[in-house]
Structures are given as structure tokens and as C-alpha cells.
Design a protein around this motif. Structure first.
Motif, PDB file in Angstrom:
ATOM      1  N   PHE A  22       4.222  -0.129   8.634  1.00 23.94           N
ATOM      2  CA  PHE A  22       4.490   1.094   7.884  1.00 23.94           C
ATOM      3  C   PHE A  22       5.976   1.412   7.803  1.00 23.94           C
ATOM      4  O   PHE A  22       6.744   1.116   8.721  1.00 23.94           O
ATOM      5  CB  PHE A  22       3.809   2.287   8.574  1.00 23.94           C
ATOM      6  N   GLY A  23       6.338   2.073   6.711  1.00 24.46           N
ATOM      7  CA  GLY A  23       7.622   2.728   6.650  1.00 24.46           C
ATOM      8  C   GLY A  23       7.595   4.010   7.469  1.00 24.46           C
ATOM      9  O   GLY A  23       6.552   4.394   8.005  1.00 24.46           O
ATOM     10  N   ALA A  24       8.753   4.681   7.542  1.00 27.22           N
ATOM     11  CA  ALA A  24       8.872   5.865   8.397  1.00 27.22           C
ATOM     12  C   ALA A  24       8.179   7.095   7.826  1.00 27.22           C
ATOM     13  O   ALA A  24       7.983   8.075   8.541  1.00 27.22           O
ATOM     14  CB  ALA A  24      10.343   6.174   8.650  1.00 27.22           C
ATOM     15  N   GLY A  25       7.805   7.049   6.563  1.00 24.84           N
ATOM     16  CA  GLY A  25       7.148   8.193   5.949  1.00 24.84           C
ATOM     17  C   GLY A  25       8.140   9.116   5.252  1.00 24.84           C
ATOM     18  O   GLY A  25       9.280   9.271   5.702  1.00 24.84           O
TER      19      GLY A  25
ATOM     20  N   PHE B 271       0.825  -1.196   0.000  1.00 25.59           N
ATOM     21  CA  PHE B 271       0.000   0.000   0.000  1.00 25.59           C
ATOM     22  C   PHE B 271       0.864   1.252   0.000  1.00 25.59           C
ATOM     23  O   PHE B 271       1.986   1.250   0.514  1.00 25.59           O
ATOM     24  CB  PHE B 271      -0.862   0.071   1.275  1.00 25.59           C
TER      25      PHE B 271
ATOM     26  N   PHE C 164       3.375   7.298   3.084  1.00 22.99           N
ATOM     27  CA  PHE C 164       3.792   6.106   3.808  1.00 22.99           C
ATOM     28  C   PHE C 164       3.624   4.876   2.931  1.00 22.99           C
ATOM     29  O   PHE C 164       2.540   4.639   2.383  1.00 22.99           O
ATOM     30  CB  PHE C 164       2.936   5.905   5.069  1.00 22.99           C
TER      31      PHE C 164
ATOM     32  N   LEU D  66      -4.679   9.224   7.918  1.00 19.91           N
ATOM     33  CA  LEU D  66      -4.131   8.556   6.737  1.00 19.91           C
ATOM     34  C   LEU D  66      -5.233   8.190   5.759  1.00 19.91           C
ATOM     35  O   LEU D  66      -6.305   7.718   6.158  1.00 19.91           O
ATOM     36  CB  LEU D  66      -3.391   7.274   7.131  1.00 19.91           C
TER      37      LEU D  66
ATOM     38  N   GLN E 202      -0.836  11.315   3.991  1.00 16.05           N
ATOM     39  CA  GLN E 202      -1.335  12.069   5.146  1.00 16.05           C
ATOM     40  C   GLN E 202      -1.137  13.548   4.863  1.00 16.05           C
ATOM     41  O   GLN E 202      -0.009  14.046   4.832  1.00 16.05           O
ATOM     42  CB  GLN E 202      -0.589  11.667   6.418  1.00 16.05           C
TER      43      GLN E 202
ATOM     44  N   TYR F 105      -0.035   5.061   1.537  1.00 13.42           N
ATOM     45  CA  TYR F 105      -0.976   5.947   2.207  1.00 13.42           C
ATOM     46  C   TYR F 105      -0.430   7.370   2.155  1.00 13.42           C
ATOM     47  O   TYR F 105       0.788   7.587   2.126  1.00 13.42           O
ATOM     48  CB  TYR F 105      -1.155   5.545   3.668  1.00 13.42           C
TER      49      TYR F 105
END
Lengths: 110, 110
Positions: B100-103, B34, B89, B44, B38, B36
């Protein structure tokens, strides 16, 4: 169509205080989750639930508790607030692989 | 265990520039992937997803292809707008839980 509703949106706690973050969903999803978001760290899973009466720990459960007495509600409890719990908290629910997130609760512990 | 690694930000671009955000993952089995997004002050939102190898997810001009051989799911957009400024993300789902990754913070300047 409310989706996932979180309350409150903002809160300041003193060290050692307790509080409950509320989360309600109206989509009849069995799966619900609590995440915390720290700057530069992404979202970390605190607790999750696969249905009413069933909860389990995620990656970072220490200092938190949850309950799931109904399908709709999944409150997150902080018993003794610590500065390390300053974060943004997101509740989510899912059906199959469709996830819906709440708008978040920004918590500051001072 | 499952993990997601994404390109560190922040990324600053001019309008109409090409955007790429790299994402690689480690997981058991074949997870769904995925992206996402924000937006400032919000929760999200799902941007796109892919459920199996070679699938391409797309939405709002963004695309990402599930590459099993390189365990990657890079996000691309050919011409960004100021309204694309947000945190992105990368995430995977395994056993009903999102990781999730760190963004990556993206800022698009007019």
C-alpha cells in the motif's frame, strides 16, 4: 455472509501484557493476512498465510506470532506488548486477487 | 522490491470539484493495481482495480488508468460529493501480497 470477522474491536493493554487478536473468515479463502495501520504510513504486512499450516513473515513481523490451524482462523499473538505496537490491525483474506478486509482492531499499549 | 508512492494529503475540496490523487509504483513484473477507500471508522473497501497496461478501472464515478510507461495509476473523479470524504489508498499486488501507499485523506466540503 459475514466475510472477515475480527475481535475485539478495541483493546487497551499494559506494557508487557499479551493478547491474541482473532480473525475468522467464512469464504473458504486460502490466503490470509495481518496488516497494521499507523497514521500517515499506510498498511504494513505483518504476517501472511497461504493455507492451513503455512505461515510466513511480512514486512514488520517482530513482536508478533501467528498460527493457521484451520482455513477459517488466523489469530495474531502479541507476547510482550510494547507502546510501538499501538496501531490499528486489519485482517484480510483473498481468493485470486479479490481481497476482503475485516473492520479492524484498535489497540493501545500504555 | 515493491513500493507505492501516492500524493500526500490532506486534500480539501468543495463539492463538485475535480479530484486527482497521484500514484506511482515500483515493482517487478506486471502487478495488478488497486485503489482502496477507507471511510471514517471502517475497514478498507475496494474502489477499483486494473490488471494490465492501459486497463481503466472505474466505480462510483472514480477512474484510474494503468500506465505502464509512467508506472502510474492516478485516481480521478470529475465531481466530488461530501460522501466521498475518506482516506484513499493506492496498492499493488505481487506474489499474492498487497503493498500500500501511505494513503491520502480527502475532505469534501459542502
Amino acid at each position: 455472509n459475514a466475510g472477515v470477522t475480527q475481535t475485539p474491536k478495541f483493546r487497551i493493554l499494559k506494557i508487557g501484557q499479551s493478547m491474541t487478536l482473532q480473525c475468522t473468515q467464512d469464504m473458504n479463502h486460502n490466503y490470509m493476512y495481518w496488516y497494521r495501520q499507523d497514521p500517515g504510513m499506510g498498511l504494513k504486512l505483518i504476517y501472511y498465510s497461504v493455507g492451513a499450516g503455512i505461515t510466513d513473515k511480512g514486512e514488520v513481523p517482530n513482536g508478533y506470532n501467528v498460527s493457521r490451524s484451520t482455513t477459517e482462523d488466523f489469530p495474531l499473538r502479541l507476547e510482550l506488548a510494547a507502546p510501538s505496537q499501538t496501531s490499528v490491525y486489519f485482517c484480510a483474506s483473498s481468493y485470486q486477487e479479490g481481497y476482503t478486509f475485516g473492520s479492524g482492531t484498535r489497540l493501545t499499549v500504555v | 522490491g515493491n513500493s507505492v508512492t501516492q500524493m500526500e494529503g490532506p486534500v480539501t475540496l468543495s463539492e463538485e470539484a475535480f479530484l486527482t490523487i497521484n500514484c506511482t509504483y515500483t515493482a517487478t513484473g506486471y502487478p495488478s493495481l488497486f485503489w482502496y477507500v477507507q471511510y471514517p471508522g471502517e475497514g478498507l473497501q475496494l474502489l477499483l482495480k486494473a490488471t494490465k497496461a492501459d486497463d481503466k478501472g472505474s466505480n462510483k464515478g472514480f477512474e484510474a488508468t494503468y500506465r505502464k510507461e509512467t508506472t502510474s495509476f492516478h485516481l480521478e473523479k470529475g465531481s466530488v460529493q461530501v460522501s466521498d470524504s475518506a482516506v484513499y489508498f493506492c496498492a499493488l499486488v505481487n506474489d499474492y501480497k498487497l503493498s500500500f501507499g501511505a494513503g491520502t485523506t480527502v475532505t469534501v466540503r459542502a
